[in-house]
Design an enzyme around this catalytic site. Structure first.
Site, PDB file in Angstrom:
ATOM      1  N   ARG A   1       6.803  10.570  15.241  1.00  0.00           N
ATOM      2  CA  ARG A   1       6.601  10.237  16.658  1.00  0.00           C
ATOM      3  C   ARG A   1       7.718   9.333  17.162  1.00  0.00           C
ATOM      4  O   ARG A   1       8.071   9.359  18.342  1.00  0.00           O
ATOM      5  CB  ARG A   1       5.237   9.571  16.837  1.00  0.00           C
ATOM      6  CG  ARG A   1       4.069  10.512  16.508  1.00  0.00           C
ATOM      7  CD  ARG A   1       2.754   9.962  16.999  1.00  0.00           C
ATOM      8  NE  ARG A   1       1.630  10.796  16.583  1.00  0.00           N
ATOM      9  CZ  ARG A   1       1.250  11.917  17.175  1.00  0.00           C
ATOM     10  NH1 ARG A   1       1.937  12.372  18.208  1.00  0.00           N
ATOM     11  NH2 ARG A   1       0.216  12.603  16.740  1.00  0.00           N
TER      12      ARG A   1
ATOM     13  N   ILE B   1       4.181   7.451   1.339  1.00  0.00           N
ATOM     14  CA  ILE B   1       3.951   8.242   0.133  1.00  0.00           C
ATOM     15  C   ILE B   1       4.963   9.376  -0.043  1.00  0.00           C
ATOM     16  O   ILE B   1       5.145   9.901  -1.139  1.00  0.00           O
ATOM     17  CB  ILE B   1       2.522   8.826   0.159  1.00  0.00           C
ATOM     18  CG1 ILE B   1       2.136   9.345  -1.232  1.00  0.00           C
ATOM     19  CG2 ILE B   1       2.387   9.924   1.219  1.00  0.00           C
ATOM     20  CD1 ILE B   1       0.706   9.801  -1.329  1.00  0.00           C
TER      21      ILE B   1
ATOM     22  N   LYS C   1      -4.609  14.219   0.609  1.00  0.00           N
ATOM     23  CA  LYS C   1      -6.037  13.959   0.565  1.00  0.00           C
ATOM     24  C   LYS C   1      -6.350  12.733   1.456  1.00  0.00           C
ATOM     25  O   LYS C   1      -5.447  11.947   1.739  1.00  0.00           O
ATOM     26  CB  LYS C   1      -6.499  13.729  -0.875  1.00  0.00           C
ATOM     27  CG  LYS C   1      -5.665  12.694  -1.659  1.00  0.00           C
ATOM     28  CD  LYS C   1      -6.003  11.344  -1.264  1.00  0.00           C
ATOM     29  CE  LYS C   1      -5.300  10.190  -1.406  1.00  0.00           C
ATOM     30  NZ  LYS C   1      -5.596   9.029  -0.663  1.00  0.00           N
TER      31      LYS C   1
ATOM     32  N   ARG D   1      -5.666   2.613   7.042  1.00  0.00           N
ATOM     33  CA  ARG D   1      -6.724   3.044   6.137  1.00  0.00           C
ATOM     34  C   ARG D   1      -8.046   2.323   6.390  1.00  0.00           C
ATOM     35  O   ARG D   1      -9.079   2.708   5.850  1.00  0.00           O
ATOM     36  CB  ARG D   1      -6.261   2.877   4.680  1.00  0.00           C
ATOM     37  CG  ARG D   1      -5.260   3.940   4.269  1.00  0.00           C
ATOM     38  CD  ARG D   1      -4.662   3.679   2.909  1.00  0.00           C
ATOM     39  NE  ARG D   1      -3.588   2.707   2.987  1.00  0.00           N
ATOM     40  CZ  ARG D   1      -2.796   2.392   1.955  1.00  0.00           C
ATOM     41  NH1 ARG D   1      -2.996   2.965   0.777  1.00  0.00           N
ATOM     42  NH2 ARG D   1      -1.834   1.504   2.102  1.00  0.00           N
TER      43      ARG D   1
ATOM     44  N   ALA E   1       5.834   9.008   6.137  1.00  0.00           N
ATOM     45  CA  ALA E   1       4.821   8.197   5.465  1.00  0.00           C
ATOM     46  C   ALA E   1       5.377   7.555   4.199  1.00  0.00           C
ATOM     47  O   ALA E   1       6.291   8.094   3.563  1.00  0.00           O
ATOM     48  CB  ALA E   1       3.609   9.057   5.118  1.00  0.00           C
TER      49      ALA E   1
END
Length: 323
Positions: free
Chosen positions: A34, A11, A94, A160, A9
């Site tokens: 993946r 982040i 989160k 998102r 990711a």
């Protein structure tokens, strides 16, 4: 502590890889995605020694002590539970789950395992958060709490904005605004009303909600990924003796403003410190080693998701993962 990261990711470098270089005894030891080629490229770029072909292989790796879970929202609960079942501690991005019910299921699995699960509200571990709480304690009877987490995300193909992946502004941005309001409000609020601006059916691009705290204080949270409020990350608390304002409580290491007025005297401060993610990883390592220092355990995650679910309901939308 050897940590494996699920996925590559965006982040992850800021939230895990770079902090791990600063926290003694912590190593990012494996990655799985993946797409193996993507995982391999990520590993090569960041010096991660092991690449697994699947998430299953990573959580089953006996050399891994803990798992970092930055997967899409809809996958948080499933893979946190799988990691726990494999005997791994978990640092979960989160929002903790798709909804309150999922959060409760994860909490039950955590209790059963005896392992550490921490929700990655990284701002909570920075000294600014404690300073905010200290100042709120000097404001007298709290009357109003207002928080904002608004930023522009005009890339509407982004996950998102995906309903199947539990997306929406309230989930991605608003989970912070809700968490901070609950922190500063000192109790669990009820949701009075909410209004959503939609990007697509069921998916909010912006959300505003009115809250009421057990003390009688009113609250208001604002979240957006695309609205007229282009960028605002802030908190404001008004009490009988004064007021506090904070700009950029999320990443204060880059820039922030903290001002407060108590009994007519105004002060301004800067709270120095490391990156929020570094404090968070230190706290996670300490919690794993000693059982102490977890400020964002599953019990608080359940409470946060309960408020998020009710905001969706009050806005006329279904909580994520329920349709």
């Amino acid at each position: 502590m050897r940590i494996g990261t699920l996925g590559a990711a965006r982040i992850t470098p800021a939230a895990l890889v770079r902090p791990a270089r600063l926290v003694p005894g912590v190593e990012v030891a494996a990655v799985a995605a993946r797409d193996r080629s993507r995982a391999a490229a990520f590993a090569a770029k960041h010096g991660i020694p092991v690449v697994h072909d699947s998430y299953e292989a990573l959580v089953a790796d006996p050399s891994i002590d803990a798992v970092y879970n930055p997967l899409p929202n809809a996958l948080h609960a499933e893979w946190t539970i799988r990691a726990l079942e494999a005997g791994k501690h978990v640092l979960c991005e989160k929002p903790f789950a798709s909804n309150e019910a999922e959060a409760r299921t994860v909490a039950e699995a955590t209790d059963k395992s005896g392992l550490v699960v921490m929700e990655a509200f990284h701002y909570r571990y920075h000294p600014l958060a404690e300073r905010m709480l200290s100042i709120v304690g000097d404001l007298g009877e709290i009357r109003e709490i207002e928080t904002w987490l608004c930023f522009p995300l005009p890339r509407f193909s982004d996950i998102r904005y995906s309903l199947p992946l539990a997306g929406g502004a309230l989930m991605d941005a608003g989970c912070y605004a809700v968490h901070c309001a609950r922190l500063l409000g000192g109790g669990e609020p009820t949701v009075v009303s909410a209004r959503a601006l939609l990007r697509s059916p069921g998916v909010d691009r912006a959300m505003t909600a009115a809250l009421e705290f057990p003390s009688g204080a009113s609250g208001r949270v604002h979240a957006s990924m695309w609205s007229s409020q282009v960028l605002k990350i802030a908190a404001r608390v008004i009490g009988s003796r004064g007021e506090m304002r904070v700009l950029n409580f999320i990443a204060p290491q880059f820039f922030h403003r903290l001002s407060y007025t108590v009994d007519g005297v105004t002060r301004r401060e800067r709270v120095a410190g490391d990156a929020t993610y570094t404090y968070q990883l230190r706290a996670f390592a300490k919690a794993v080693q000693t059982g102490e220092g977890n400020l964002t355990p599953p019990s608080t995650s359940i409470a946060n998701m309960a408020v998020i679910d009710e905001i969706y309901r009050k806005a006329g939308l279904a909580p994520r993962g329920t349709i």
